[in-house]
Design an enzyme around this catalytic site. Structure first.
Site, PDB file in Angstrom:
ATOM      1  N   GLU A  92     -33.060 -52.806  -4.947  1.00  0.00           N
ATOM      2  CA  GLU A  92     -32.093 -52.773  -6.049  1.00  0.00           C
ATOM      3  C   GLU A  92     -30.668 -52.651  -5.517  1.00  0.00           C
ATOM      4  OE1 GLU A  92     -34.398 -50.895  -9.808  1.00  0.00           O
ATOM      5  OE2 GLU A  92     -34.168 -49.523  -8.144  1.00  0.00           O
ATOM      6  N   CYS A 105     -23.194 -51.397  -4.682  1.00  0.00           N
ATOM      7  CA  CYS A 105     -23.986 -50.410  -3.951  1.00  0.00           C
ATOM      8  C   CYS A 105     -25.240 -51.142  -3.459  1.00  0.00           C
ATOM      9  CB  CYS A 105     -24.341 -49.283  -4.923  1.00  0.00           C
ATOM     10  SG  CYS A 105     -25.454 -48.061  -4.241  1.00  0.00           S
ATOM     11  N   CYS A 112     -37.732 -45.485   1.871  1.00  0.00           N
ATOM     12  CA  CYS A 112     -37.012 -44.605   2.802  1.00  0.00           C
ATOM     13  C   CYS A 112     -37.998 -43.616   3.403  1.00  0.00           C
ATOM     14  CB  CYS A 112     -35.907 -43.854   2.054  1.00  0.00           C
ATOM     15  SG  CYS A 112     -34.901 -42.808   3.120  1.00  0.00           S
ATOM     16  N   CYS A 116     -36.354 -36.938   0.802  1.00  0.00           N
ATOM     17  CA  CYS A 116     -35.597 -35.891   0.094  1.00  0.00           C
ATOM     18  C   CYS A 116     -36.261 -35.618  -1.261  1.00  0.00           C
ATOM     19  CB  CYS A 116     -34.148 -36.318  -0.102  1.00  0.00           C
ATOM     20  SG  CYS A 116     -33.332 -36.700   1.459  1.00  0.00           S
ATOM     21  N   CYS A 119     -35.021 -37.325  -4.719  1.00  0.00           N
ATOM     22  CA  CYS A 119     -34.675 -38.756  -4.716  1.00  0.00           C
ATOM     23  C   CYS A 119     -35.861 -39.660  -5.040  1.00  0.00           C
ATOM     24  CB  CYS A 119     -34.116 -39.103  -3.339  1.00  0.00           C
ATOM     25  SG  CYS A 119     -33.818 -40.857  -3.100  1.00  0.00           S
ATOM     26  N   GLY A 159     -32.776 -46.505   0.783  1.00  0.00           N
ATOM     27  CA  GLY A 159     -32.884 -46.448   2.239  1.00  0.00           C
ATOM     28  C   GLY A 159     -31.832 -45.607   2.913  1.00  0.00           C
ATOM     29  N   GLU A 160     -32.068 -45.315   4.175  1.00  0.00           N
ATOM     30  CA  GLU A 160     -31.140 -44.529   4.982  1.00  0.00           C
ATOM     31  C   GLU A 160     -30.489 -45.476   6.011  1.00  0.00           C
ATOM     32  OE1 GLU A 160     -29.564 -41.583   5.346  1.00  0.00           O
ATOM     33  OE2 GLU A 160     -28.841 -42.528   7.182  1.00  0.00           O
ATOM     34  N   SER A 191     -23.302 -44.123   3.405  1.00  0.00           N
ATOM     35  CA  SER A 191     -23.797 -42.799   3.040  1.00  0.00           C
ATOM     36  C   SER A 191     -25.038 -42.454   3.851  1.00  0.00           C
ATOM     37  CB  SER A 191     -24.129 -42.797   1.547  1.00  0.00           C
ATOM     38  OG  SER A 191     -24.682 -41.562   1.162  1.00  0.00           O
ATOM     39  N   LEU A 215     -24.705 -33.875   1.702  1.00  0.00           N
ATOM     40  CA  LEU A 215     -24.868 -32.508   2.195  1.00  0.00           C
ATOM     41  C   LEU A 215     -25.762 -31.702   1.252  1.00  0.00           C
ATOM     42  CD1 LEU A 215     -23.954 -30.769   4.563  1.00  0.00           C
ATOM     43  CD2 LEU A 215     -21.971 -30.069   3.223  1.00  0.00           C
ATOM     44  N   HIS A 216     -25.352 -31.591   0.018  1.00  0.00           N
ATOM     45  CA  HIS A 216     -26.164 -30.987  -1.043  1.00  0.00           C
ATOM     46  C   HIS A 216     -26.509 -29.513  -0.896  1.00  0.00           C
ATOM     47  CE1 HIS A 216     -26.382 -35.037  -2.419  1.00  0.00           C
ATOM     48  NE2 HIS A 216     -27.368 -35.421  -1.667  1.00  0.00           N
ATOM     49  N   ASN A 290     -29.339 -36.297 -10.825  1.00  0.00           N
ATOM     50  CA  ASN A 290     -29.990 -37.136 -11.832  1.00  0.00           C
ATOM     51  C   ASN A 290     -31.435 -36.725 -11.966  1.00  0.00           C
ATOM     52  OD1 ASN A 290     -27.824 -39.036 -12.477  1.00  0.00           O
ATOM     53  ND2 ASN A 290     -27.983 -39.529 -10.308  1.00  0.00           N
ATOM     54  N   CYS A 333     -26.941 -42.711  -8.623  1.00  0.00           N
ATOM     55  CA  CYS A 333     -27.384 -42.316  -7.289  1.00  0.00           C
ATOM     56  C   CYS A 333     -28.784 -41.733  -7.272  1.00  0.00           C
ATOM     57  CB  CYS A 333     -26.451 -41.252  -6.745  1.00  0.00           C
ATOM     58  SG  CYS A 333     -25.187 -41.934  -5.730  1.00  0.00           S
TER      59      CYS A 333
END
Ligand code: SAH
Ligand code: SF4
Length: 343
Positions: A92, A105, A112, A116, A119, A159-160, A191, A215-216, A290, A333
């Site tokens: 996407e 984006c 991924c 996390c 996510c 993805g990372e 990111s 970071l979160h 989200n 996100c």
């Protein structure tokens, strides 16, 4: 499959390969221009002799990202694309309209590996890396579909990016190529969840790219709970790498901080975060987390969001609560998820 994807090659590389095939130099420029405009086959490259088009078709393949589905937000015009890749996998991309232009984006992997907890992509597991040409194809397809030039790119989709480092570097080179789609490096953000060795490597390249770090959490106790990567590189090690990045590149680092009710949104967390970022050219993007089904995480309330931002600002750290775009089409996100059922 066995054939090289020519869209993932730089102009110089195409030139070198064509020279090896005994072709005149200007042919590389012609083919590169077609590819940059999003050509999906050699057949349509009308300024090449037919036998050459057939020869190239035997040597190379051209990756593409075909629009399989498109959702347009009624709220703000944000567009979420589902693209089909050559092997039937899907990724996407999200097209956002800002005052300064269109920003896309893009995804860098199908799925991924990082897992996390908050996510949707992390929940769907990992399938494969994207080729540089496949990342570029997302930009081209969105631009062709919208009929407008895309001026900004964020590597913040599925993805990372730093887990697909070589292909992402190659994509950056292709996207900023003057003869190609020619997007300024300063208009690209990458990111990452914090792959520290790659942050050092990237810093050494001194690109004028914006590094955005997810970071979160202000400490290892909270971060390791939601982000498995933190067990490999802790918060302090990550922030040390960010300081190095800022020093080497002269660029301010951007930090993503998804506010999760009762997990990382206390005043104490804000104070601890401000302390950790002190003295670093930084900007904190606060994102109300989200709701992703199955994660059990809820977004912080508006008062908590405001309070968190105020504590950071009070301590001299630039912070903004991010506006949510495309909320009605799950385009925010972390909400992007591969859909196998798509047609
Ligand atoms: N893998 C990279 C880039 C893709 S994720 C990274 O992690 O940075 C893009 C952004 O969405 C990251 O900042 C990520 O932490 C964030 N994100 C993931 N899930 C989210 C959610 N449920 N709510 C808000 N942000 C989320
Ligand atoms: Fe991967 Fe980023 Fe999602 Fe983490 S937040 S699982 S790193 S896409």
């Amino acid at each position: 499959m066995g054939k090289t994807d020519i869209k993932s090659l730089t102009l110089g590389e195409i030139g070198a390969q064509f020279a090896g095939m005994g072709l005149p130099r200007f042919r590389a420029g012609q083919v590169f221009r077609w590819l940059s405009r999003g050509a999906g086959s050699f057949e349509g490259m009308s300024d090449l002799p037919l036998p050459l088009r057939q020869q190239l078709d035997g040597e190379y393949r051209i990756t593409s990202a075909v629009v399989a589905r498109k959702q347009v937000s009624k709220l703000d015009g944000t567009v979420k694309y589902l693209f089909r890749l050559w092997d039937g996998e899907y990724v996407e991309s999200v097209l956002m309209r800002y005052r300064y232009g269109l920003s896309l984006c893009v995804s860098t992997q199908v799925g991924c590996k990082m897992g996390c907890g908050f996510c949707a992509t992390g929940k769907s597991g990992f399938l494969r890396d994207l080729l540089a040409g496949e990342i570029l194809s997302q930009v081209q397809s969105a631009s062709i579909d919208s009929g407008e030039r895309i001026s900004h790119i964020v590597l913040m989709g599925m993805g990372e990016p730093l887990d697909n480092y070589e292909n992402v570097l190659r994509f950056l080179e292709l996207a900023t190529c003057k003869e190609g789609i020619n997007i300024g490096m300063r208009s690209i953000s990458l990111s990452t969840c914090g792959i520290v060795d790659k942050i050092y490597d990237l810093a050494g390249k001194r690109l004028q790219l914006t590094l955005s770090v997810s970071l979160h959490a202000p400490n290892d106790a909270i971060r390791s709970r939601t982000m498995p990567i933190n067990r490999k590189w802790g918060v302090d090690e990550l922030l040390k790498a960010c300081r190095y990045y800022a020093r080497e590149t002269g660029r301010r680092v951007s930090f993503e901080y998804a506010l999760i009710a009762g997990v990382n949104d206390s005043v104490q967390c804000a104070q601890e975060l401000a302390g950790k970022l002190r003295g670093m050219p930084a900007h904190v993007n606060l994102i109300p987390v989200n709701d992703v089904t199955g994660t059990g995480y809820r977004k912080s309330g508006v008062p908590q969001q405001k309070r968190f931002a105020a504590v950071l600002e009070g301590k001299g750290i630039a912070a903004t609560v991010r506006r949510t775009l495309g909320a009605d089409i799950d385009a925010s996100c972390g909400q992007l998820r591969r859909r196998q059922e798509a047609t």
